[in-house]
Design a protein around this motif. Structure first.
Motif, PDB file in Angstrom:
ATOM      1  N   GLN A 153       6.177  -0.272  -4.864  1.00  0.00           N
ATOM      2  CA  GLN A 153       6.400  -0.451  -3.515  1.00  0.00           C
ATOM      3  C   GLN A 153       7.009  -1.776  -3.377  1.00  0.00           C
ATOM      4  N   ALA A 185       7.552   3.565  -5.805  1.00  0.00           N
ATOM      5  CA  ALA A 185       8.594   2.919  -4.764  1.00  0.00           C
ATOM      6  C   ALA A 185       8.924   4.119  -4.040  1.00  0.00           C
ATOM      7  N   ASN A 186       8.853   3.854  -2.509  1.00  0.00           N
ATOM      8  CA  ASN A 186       9.184   4.934  -1.562  1.00  0.00           C
ATOM      9  C   ASN A 186      10.172   4.361  -0.382  1.00  0.00           C
ATOM     10  N   ASP A 221       0.077  -3.196  -3.838  1.00  0.00           N
ATOM     11  CA  ASP A 221       1.102  -2.321  -3.417  1.00  0.00           C
ATOM     12  C   ASP A 221       1.809  -2.123  -4.318  1.00  0.00           C
TER      13      ASP A 221
END
Lengths: 438, 196
Positions: free
Chosen positions: A155, A279-280, A274
C-alpha cells in the motif's frame, strides 16, 4: 597524487613491474587509497563517513543484485515474490532486511556526511566540485530509494508512487500529460512498476560512476580537515595507508555493529506496517508518510496551503526541489574565507540551529496534519530558506572569525619537534639524525 | 627520545629501517593487526554465505520433491509422460515382447551393464519408470508417445544427438554415457506410483 611529497609507487617485484608498465592498476590504487596518498593528519571520525557511504552503496548493490534474482516486477506477483523471498528463499530474509534497512543506513550516513561538509566548509574552494557532485549523488539516491520503495507493491509503495509522480502534475500545462507519460498510465500499474524496477537497477551504477568522479575531484586538492587550514608541508600529512585504512576500518566495524542491531533485532522499526498490505488502487492508507529520510522534504511540500500567484501545490513542489538545489550554490552564498565552523563563533550557533530546524521539519513531515504541525512546518521551512539565503550571506559578511592555527601540525602537535617530523623520517631516518644529535 | 613510539612504521612497504631499531620479535601491534584482519576476514566470509546459499533450491522447490502418479489406465505397450521436480518422467507398461527383447541382450556387452530386473521392482517387471532426460546432454528422448520414433532398439530415441535406448531404457547406441536414470520410487498401491 596531490602533494609533491606523495610517495611514488614502486613495483616490488618483476611481475608487478611488468604489470605496471602495461596496466597500472596497482599504481592507481596505491596513489588513491594506499601509501601514496597523503592525507591531513588531524582528521576526526567525521571523515569516516565518505568511506562508510561507499560501503553502504556497495552493500545495497550486492544485496540488490541478489534480491533481483528472486523478485518479479509483475504487478500481479511482486508483492507475493517479496513474501516468497522472506519465507522460501534460503537466507532471503536476511538479504531483504539488509537491503531494506541498508537504505536507511545509507541515508543516515549521507546526512552525517552532508552536515560534516556544512560544518567544516567542505563546499568551499577548492572543493566546490566535490560538494556539487555529492549533491548530484544525493539526488540520484533519492530517486533510487523512491523507486526501490515502490517495488514491493504494498500500500505504501503504491501510494508513494502515486504521490511522488503527482509532483509532476503541479507543473503548469504539461504537468498532467507528463505524469501520465512517466507512469505509462493514469495510475501506477504494470508499466510503472516495470520501469521503476529497471531504473532502480540502473541508477546505483550511475551513482557509482559519479562517486568515481567525486573521488577523482577530491583527490586533486586532497581531503579537507577539521581546522580548515590548508596542508602546507609534509609534516601536516600522513599516508592514507596504513593510518586512514586503519581508522576507516575501525569506523566500519562500529557502523556495522550498529547496522546489525537494526537488521537482526529491529528490522521493522524504520518501516510502515501498511506496506505489508498489497497495493489497492481504491483505498489510500489513513496515514501516509514517506520513509524517515524524506520527512523534512515532505514537511516543506505540505507547508504550502495558500494559492499565491501560483497554485499552492506548485509552490510546495518548487520549494521542495529548491531546498536541495539551493545546496549547489552554497559556495557562493557563504562568503567567509574560513572553512571550519570551529573558528566561526557566530555561524556555529546558526549551524546548530539549522540542524535543529531540519529535525523539526523531520518531525513535522511525519506528523498528522493539525493546525500546530502545519504551522510548525511553515515556520521551519521558512527558517530553512532564511538560513541559506539571508543568514549565511550576512553572517559571513559581518562575523569576526577566531584566529586560525598556523598549520595543521601545529594545531595537533603544538610544535613538538620529534612528533611533527614527516612520516617515516623519525629516529633512524636521515632527517631525524640532526635532531637526535642535539 | 628514542622511546617515542611512532606507530605502524614496520607495516609500511619500503620502510624496513624502522624495525631494525626495535630488534626482532612479535610486537603487540603485529598481533592486533593480524587479529583485526583475521576477524574482518571471518566476518566477510559469514557475510558472503547468504549471498551464495540464496541460489540453492528454495523451500517451494524442495516442497515438490515427491509426486504420486495413478498408472491404472496405462495399457501394455503404452506409456505416459509425467513430471517430478519439474523434470519429465516416463512410465511405460512393457509388453511381454518388450520384456523378452530386454532379457535377450547380453548384459556384459552393454555400455552401462544392467538387467531389466535391476531397473524395475520385483513382481512389477512390466513397469519401467525412468527420467525422460537423455543422459548425454539433457534433451527429452522420443518414444513414449504414440507414433514417436522409438529408435533402433524399440525403446527411446533422443533427437538431439541420436542416442538409442532399448526397451529397458538402456543406452545401446549414440553418445549418451549411461542408461536413462531410474528415480527413487515405490508402488504406494497396485495402481499408484510414488516418485521421490
Amino acid at each position: 597524487m596531490s602533494f609533491a611529497w606523495a610517495k611514488p609507487y614502486e613495483p616490488k617485484n618483476n611481475f608487478m613491474k611488468w604489470l605496471d608498465e602495461r596496466l597500472p592498476v596497482p599504481r592507481l590504487v596505491y596513489g588513491a587509497v594506499g601509501g601514496g596518498y597523503p592525507v591531513p593528519r588531524n582528521l576526526n571520525y567525521f571523515w569516516n563517513f565518505g568511506v562508510l557511504a561507499g560501503l553502504a552503496l556497495l552493500i545495497q548493490i550486492i544485496t540488490g543484485i541478489v534480491l533481483g534474482m528472486h523478485y518479479y516486477s509483475y504487478a500481479g506477483g511482486a508483492f507475493e515474490s517479496v513474501e516468497r523471498i522472506m519465507r522460501d528463499v534460503n537466507a532471503g530474509w536476511v538479504l531483504r532486511y539488509v537491503h531494506q534497512n541498508g537504505a536507511s543506513f545509507f541515508f543516515a550516513i549521507v546526512y552525517i556526511h552532508i552536515f560534516r561538509g556544512l560544518y567544516y566548509g567542505s563546499y568551499k574552494a577548492p572543493r566546490e566540485m566535490v560538494w556539487m557532485l555529492g549533491i548530484v549523488i544525493y539526488l540520484l539516491m533519492m530517486a533510487t530509494a523512491f523507486m526501490g520503495y515502490v517495488l514491493p507493491w504494498g500500500q505504501m509503495s503504491y501510494w508513494g508512487a502515486q504521490v511522488i509522480t503527482g509532483f509532476f502534475s503541479a507543473i503548469p500545462i504539461v504537468g498532467e500529460p507528463l505524469r501520465v507519460f512517466l507512469l505509462g498510465g493514469y495510475a501506477p500499474d504494470q508499466a510503472a512498476l516495470t520501469r521503476f524496477f529497471s531504473l532502480h537497477y540502473l541508477l546505483p551504477f550511475i551513482i557509482s560512476a559519479v562517486v568515481i568522479l567525486k573521488i577523482w575531484a577530491l583527490h586533486i586538492p586532497g581531503s579537507s580537515n577539521p581546522t580548515g587550514v590548508d596542508v602546507k608541508d609534509e609534516k601536516d600529512t600522513l599516508p592514507f595507508h596504513p593510518f586512514y585504512t586503519a581508522k576507516d576500518g575501525f569506523g566500519i566495524g562500529v557502523a556495522l555493529i550498529l547496522f546489525s542491531i537494526f537488521v537482526f533485532f529491529l528490522p521493522y522499526s524504520l518501516g510502515h506496517p501498511d506496506n505489508y498490505v498489497e497495493a489497492n488502487p481504491l483505498v489510500t492508507p489513513a496515514h501516509i508518510v514517506p520513509e524517515w529520510y524524506f520527512w523534512p522534504f515532505y514537511a516543506i511540500l505540505r507547508a504550502f496551503t495558500v494559492d499565491f500567484i501560483l497554485p499552492a501545490k506548485l509552490w510546495g513542489v518548487l520549494a521542495m526541489f529548491a531546498s536541495i538545489l539551493l545546496l549547489f550554490f552554497l559556495t557562493w552564498l557563504d562568503r567567509s574565507p574560513v572553512r571550519s565552523t570551529s573558528y566561526r563563533p557566530a555561524y556555529k550557533i546558526f549551524f546548530w540551529v539549522l540542524v535543529l530546524d531540519v529535525m523539526v521539519l523531520g518531525y513535522a513531515g511525519q506528523a498528522h496534519i493539525t493546525p500546530f504541525t502545519l504551522a510548525l512546518s511553515q515556520v521551519a521551512a521558512a527558517y530553512y530558506f532564511a538560513h541559506f539565503l539571508i543568514i549565511l550571506p550576512l553572517v559571513s559578511k559581518f562575523e569576526k572569525p577566531l584566529p586560525l592555527p598556523t598549520s595543521i601540525s601545529h594545531s595537533v602537535l603544538h610544535g613538538e619537534k620529534e612528533e611533527s617530523a614527516p612520516f617515516g623520517l623519525t629516529r633512524t631516518g636521515p632527517a631525524a639524525a640532526p635532531a637526535a644529535a642535539e | 627520545m628514542a622511546t617515542v613510539e611512532q606507530p605502524s612504521q614496520p607495516t609500511m612497504p619500503g620502510e624496513p629501517q624502522a624495525d631494525a631499531a626495535h630488534g626482532a620479535g612479535v610486537r603487540r601491534r603485529d598481533f592486533i593487526n593480524i587479529a583485526a584482519v583475521s576477524f574482518a576476514g571471518v566476518g566477510a566470509a559469514v557475510a558472503v554465505a547468504p549471498l551464495l546459499i540464496q541460489m540453492s533450491p528454495d523451500a517451494s522447490v524442495r516442497a515438490l520433491s515427491s509426486t504420486e502418479v495413478d498408472v491404472s489406465k496405462i495399457q501394455p505397450g503404452q506409456g505416459i509422460k509425467t513430471v517430478w521436480r519439474k523434470q519429465p518422467v516416463f512410465i511405460r507398461n512393457l509388453t511381454p515382447q518388450d520384456i523378452q527383447a530386454a532379457a535377450s541382450v547380453e548384459v556384459g556387452g552393454l555400455r552401462d551393464p544392467q538387467t531389466l530386473a535391476d531397473r524395475t521392482k520385483p513382481g512389477k517387471q512390466n513397469w519401467l519408470v525412468t527420467l525422460g532426460v537423455c543422459t548425454h546432454l539433457g534433451c527429452v528422448p522420443l518414444g513414449i508417445g504414440e507414433g514417436e520414433n522409438k529408435g533402433e532398439y524399440g525403446g527411446y530415441f533422443c533427437p538431439c544427438h541420436g542416442s538409442h535406448y532399448d526397451t529397458a531404457g538402456r543406452i545401446r547406441k549414440g553418445p549418451a554415457p549411461t542408461n536413462l536414470v531410474v528415480p527413487e520410487y515405490e508402488f504406494a498401491s497396485d495402481t499408484v506410483v510414488r516418485i521421490g
